[in-house]
Design an enzyme around this catalytic site. Sequence first.
Site, short mmCIF file in Angstrom:
data_model
loop_
_atom_site.label_atom_id
_atom_site.label_comp_id
_atom_site.label_asym_id
_atom_site.label_seq_id
_atom_site.Cartn_x
_atom_site.Cartn_y
_atom_site.Cartn_z
N GLU A 34 0.82 -1.21 0.00
CA GLU A 34 0.00 0.00 0.00
C GLU A 34 0.85 1.26 0.00
O GLU A 34 0.49 2.26 -0.63
CB GLU A 34 -0.97 0.00 1.19
N TYR A 117 -6.28 6.89 3.75
CA TYR A 117 -6.42 5.85 2.72
C TYR A 117 -5.71 4.57 3.14
O TYR A 117 -6.31 3.47 3.16
CB TYR A 117 -5.86 6.31 1.35
N ASP A 135 -9.51 6.52 -2.90
CA ASP A 135 -8.36 6.90 -3.72
C ASP A 135 -8.87 7.46 -5.04
O ASP A 135 -10.08 7.68 -5.19
CB ASP A 135 -7.43 5.69 -3.93
#
Length: 361
Positions: A34, A117, A135
């Site tokens: 991520e 996020y 996102d």
Amino acid sequence: MGRVRDALLAFYDAHKRELPWREGVSAYATWVSEIMLQQTRVETVVPYFHAFMRKFPTALALADASSDDVLAAWSGLGYYRRARMLHAGAKVVVRDHGGEVPHTREALLELPGVGRYTAGAIASIAFGQEAPLVDGNVVRVLSRVFGIDRELSPQDDELWSLAQALVRGPRPGDLNQAIMELGATVCTKDAPACQDCGLSRWCEARRLGKQAVWPRLPRKKAPRKVAMEALLVERRGELLLCRRREEGLFGGLWEPPMVERSMGDRRDASELFAEVLGCPVEVSGVASVVRHVLTHRELTVTVRPGCLGAPDAMTCAGPYQAARFASRDALSTLGVSRLSRKVLESGAEIAEKKPRRGKLR
DNA sequence: AATACGGGGCA
DNA sequence: TGCCCAGTATT
């Protein structure tokens, strides 16, 4: 929302891409992926993810690594602050959480480099929590499906509310990945494949033919043009490299000394280099000119071969915190930006030409 | 709220 | 060229 959720899961189960961080990986691996995926395409990340996980398989291994090793593994990927913060985060995880990645959104948000996020992504994907995320893909899909006709950003509160509603119930991690996957492969910016989209029946953009105008996004500013000088010094087969300070552009990376030449500064390049290196510098001609575009700057770098007048007196100043001579082999063990590689390569060609130049004289 | 922070791929 | 990419931290 229930039908949208079902359609997303059906799409995901049938069409998801096989990605190395998708199945049966540790929460640490999810975290690494991520961070790498922030503002970076999936295809770009894949090889970096493999190499990084091989080199630093656990949070403990990462926490124990040197800053240079971590940045070397990040070289070329960009946004190097991510690597420094991931490294710092691994140390926090080892020190405060027994080496285990925290399970909750709130605890994840405490880690450096983890924002709303990324916290939602790790909490939902690695730990099955009903944590939302937004996102660029989610902005696109939600704005189109729900027909949101105003300027949006991934921080927009309404989008986060919709995303929260989306992940309530079973399979929150898959739902988050499904909506991003749809945005990446079907609901694309240009020429979305609405005919293949399971959500098209309920999609406002599809109904009104507004796919090309939604989402409405703010305009970006053009990059600023910057002129720079780079100095290539070779001594006994080794190159002069400087390490940039941790903060700011290319923080912690190694590069041949580079200085910005501000508009109207007519000083000799040797003088600019001498200021940064704290010793006299001689330059000889121009090896090449390298262009490199960043988000906020458009760099034009004049690359000059040269040598130091008093190598033993060399210090470093300005953006640099250290300087050393290193072999070309050592470059793979240090953080080096793409820009620096271009500058180095453009110099390598010149080095090979050197004997010929001697002949001509 | 605006800006800094990489690099690449595509129309 | 301009846009965008599984964004975050800083000001």
